[in-house]
Write a protein that holds these residues in place. Sequence first.
Motif, mmCIF file in Angstrom:
data_model
loop_
_atom_site.group_PDB
_atom_site.id
_atom_site.type_symbol
_atom_site.label_atom_id
_atom_site.label_comp_id
_atom_site.label_asym_id
_atom_site.label_seq_id
_atom_site.Cartn_x
_atom_site.Cartn_y
_atom_site.Cartn_z
ATOM 1 N N THR A 183 27.283 -9.268 -2.161
ATOM 2 C CA THR A 183 27.300 -10.487 -2.071
ATOM 3 C C THR A 183 26.346 -11.444 -3.034
ATOM 4 O O THR A 183 26.846 -12.533 -3.502
ATOM 5 C CB THR A 183 27.502 -11.260 -0.801
ATOM 6 N N GLY A 184 25.230 -10.567 -3.112
ATOM 7 C CA GLY A 184 24.168 -11.236 -4.103
ATOM 8 C C GLY A 184 23.369 -12.175 -3.468
ATOM 9 O O GLY A 184 22.533 -12.754 -3.895
ATOM 10 N N LYS A 185 23.717 -12.570 -2.283
ATOM 11 C CA LYS A 185 23.119 -13.675 -1.390
ATOM 12 C C LYS A 185 21.743 -13.162 -0.704
ATOM 13 O O LYS A 185 20.733 -13.934 -0.390
ATOM 14 C CB LYS A 185 24.070 -14.278 -0.527
ATOM 15 N N THR A 186 21.788 -11.749 -0.587
ATOM 16 C CA THR A 186 20.788 -11.328 0.555
ATOM 17 C C THR A 186 20.077 -10.115 -0.250
ATOM 18 O O THR A 186 20.870 -9.007 -0.616
ATOM 19 C CB THR A 186 21.276 -11.003 1.785
ATOM 20 N N THR A 187 18.924 -9.961 -0.223
ATOM 21 C CA THR A 187 18.135 -8.670 -0.865
ATOM 22 C C THR A 187 18.003 -7.789 0.326
ATOM 23 O O THR A 187 17.545 -7.891 1.392
ATOM 24 C CB THR A 187 16.660 -9.160 -1.450
ATOM 25 N N ILE A 188 18.247 -6.577 -0.092
ATOM 26 C CA ILE A 188 18.297 -5.528 0.841
ATOM 27 C C ILE A 188 16.976 -4.688 0.519
ATOM 28 O O ILE A 188 16.907 -4.431 -0.668
ATOM 29 C CB ILE A 188 19.425 -4.428 1.108
ATOM 30 N N TYR A 189 16.115 -4.426 1.604
ATOM 31 C CA TYR A 189 14.885 -3.679 1.330
ATOM 32 C C TYR A 189 14.690 -2.439 2.166
ATOM 33 O O TYR A 189 15.004 -2.654 3.423
ATOM 34 C CB TYR A 189 13.759 -4.626 1.342
ATOM 35 N N ARG A 190 14.145 -1.386 1.498
ATOM 36 C CA ARG A 190 14.318 -0.429 2.516
ATOM 37 C C ARG A 190 12.611 -0.032 2.453
ATOM 38 O O ARG A 190 11.958 0.225 1.330
ATOM 39 C CB ARG A 190 15.005 1.021 1.879
ATOM 40 N N LEU A 191 12.219 0.325 3.720
ATOM 41 C CA LEU A 191 10.886 0.441 3.755
ATOM 42 C C LEU A 191 10.544 1.864 3.089
ATOM 43 O O LEU A 191 11.135 2.558 3.396
ATOM 44 C CB LEU A 191 10.393 0.454 5.369
ATOM 45 N N SER A 192 9.202 1.956 2.461
ATOM 46 C CA SER A 192 8.468 3.017 2.241
ATOM 47 C C SER A 192 8.205 4.002 3.399
ATOM 48 O O SER A 192 8.044 3.352 4.357
ATOM 49 C CB SER A 192 7.460 2.825 1.238
ATOM 50 N N ASP A 193 7.626 5.084 2.968
ATOM 51 C CA ASP A 193 7.177 5.845 4.148
ATOM 52 C C ASP A 193 5.813 5.362 4.596
ATOM 53 O O ASP A 193 5.434 5.466 6.000
ATOM 54 C CB ASP A 193 7.028 7.378 3.625
ATOM 55 N N LYS A 194 5.122 4.781 3.753
ATOM 56 C CA LYS A 194 3.901 4.167 3.922
ATOM 57 C C LYS A 194 4.124 3.181 5.096
ATOM 58 O O LYS A 194 3.305 2.898 6.062
ATOM 59 C CB LYS A 194 3.091 3.981 2.904
ATOM 60 N N GLU A 195 5.070 2.121 4.511
ATOM 61 C CA GLU A 195 5.332 1.011 5.253
ATOM 62 C C GLU A 195 5.995 1.388 6.759
ATOM 63 O O GLU A 195 5.613 0.608 7.808
ATOM 64 C CB GLU A 195 6.280 0.119 4.662
ATOM 65 N N LYS A 196 6.895 2.330 6.933
ATOM 66 C CA LYS A 196 7.248 2.866 8.017
ATOM 67 C C LYS A 196 5.936 3.175 8.919
ATOM 68 O O LYS A 196 6.173 2.899 10.230
ATOM 69 C CB LYS A 196 8.298 4.147 7.977
ATOM 70 N N ALA A 197 5.163 4.064 8.602
ATOM 71 C CA ALA A 197 3.962 4.402 9.412
ATOM 72 C C ALA A 197 3.118 3.098 9.893
ATOM 73 O O ALA A 197 2.782 3.056 10.790
ATOM 74 C CB ALA A 197 3.266 5.233 8.526
ATOM 75 N N GLU A 198 3.159 2.035 8.897
ATOM 76 C CA GLU A 198 2.512 0.631 9.398
ATOM 77 C C GLU A 198 3.211 0.188 10.422
ATOM 78 O O GLU A 198 2.700 -0.326 11.528
ATOM 79 C CB GLU A 198 2.365 -0.301 8.322
ATOM 80 N N TRP A 199 4.622 0.092 10.632
ATOM 81 C CA TRP A 199 5.228 -0.339 11.411
ATOM 82 C C TRP A 199 5.312 0.278 12.806
ATOM 83 O O TRP A 199 5.047 -0.154 13.929
ATOM 84 C CB TRP A 199 6.906 -0.358 11.002
ATOM 85 N N ARG A 200 5.353 1.733 12.615
ATOM 86 C CA ARG A 200 5.105 2.557 13.813
ATOM 87 C C ARG A 200 3.927 2.294 14.596
ATOM 88 O O ARG A 200 3.604 2.197 15.813
ATOM 89 C CB ARG A 200 5.253 4.126 13.596
#
Length: 190
Positions: A141-158
């Motif tokens: 759709t181009g209306k929404t940006t899809i972002y996939r967390l990096s391994d480092k970011e996943k570790a921060e979330w965990r």
Amino acid sequence: DNGFKVMSANKPLHAPSDFRGLKMRIQSSKVLDAQMRALGANPQVLAFSEVYQALQTGVVDGTENPPSNLYTQKMHEVQKHVTVSDHGYLGYAVIVNKKFWDGLPSDVRAQLEGAMKDATKYANAIAQQENDAALAAVQKTGKTTIYRLSDKEKAEWRKALLPVQKQMEGRIGKDLIEAVNKEAAALGQK
């Protein structure tokens, strides 16, 4: 199975600090409430039928859902950013009365268990296909940006969400939490 969840908002959500002060819609759940608070967000319990309008009018800033729910409810139309966080899982249980189950002949129980195993595998595959297709459709759709967390970011979330496990031991059970962590580690998702 309805799959793993994504986060959505009108601002990028890459780090736990990005949630600070956001009003995030959740379904009624002590665990989801604790997750959002651990991220610094203000959880808002809303009926699923009210989410689109609440996002559209700014009553809430964002939400969490499996991609298929986000897409079919058109939430992507009023959310500029989706983060594929896999921070939570939405699954369903099939429950049967114990007295009834125990009263069935063992060969019938075995057949039903096999049918449930097969049906679960089939349904889980469909859910994964629908979630993958939903993310692709949202991106298209181009209306929404899809972002996939990096391994480092996943570790921060965990790290940010780890205290929720300890907090919920009495509600969920320490053994179940440990079993989930063991399985996740075996899959390489510490």
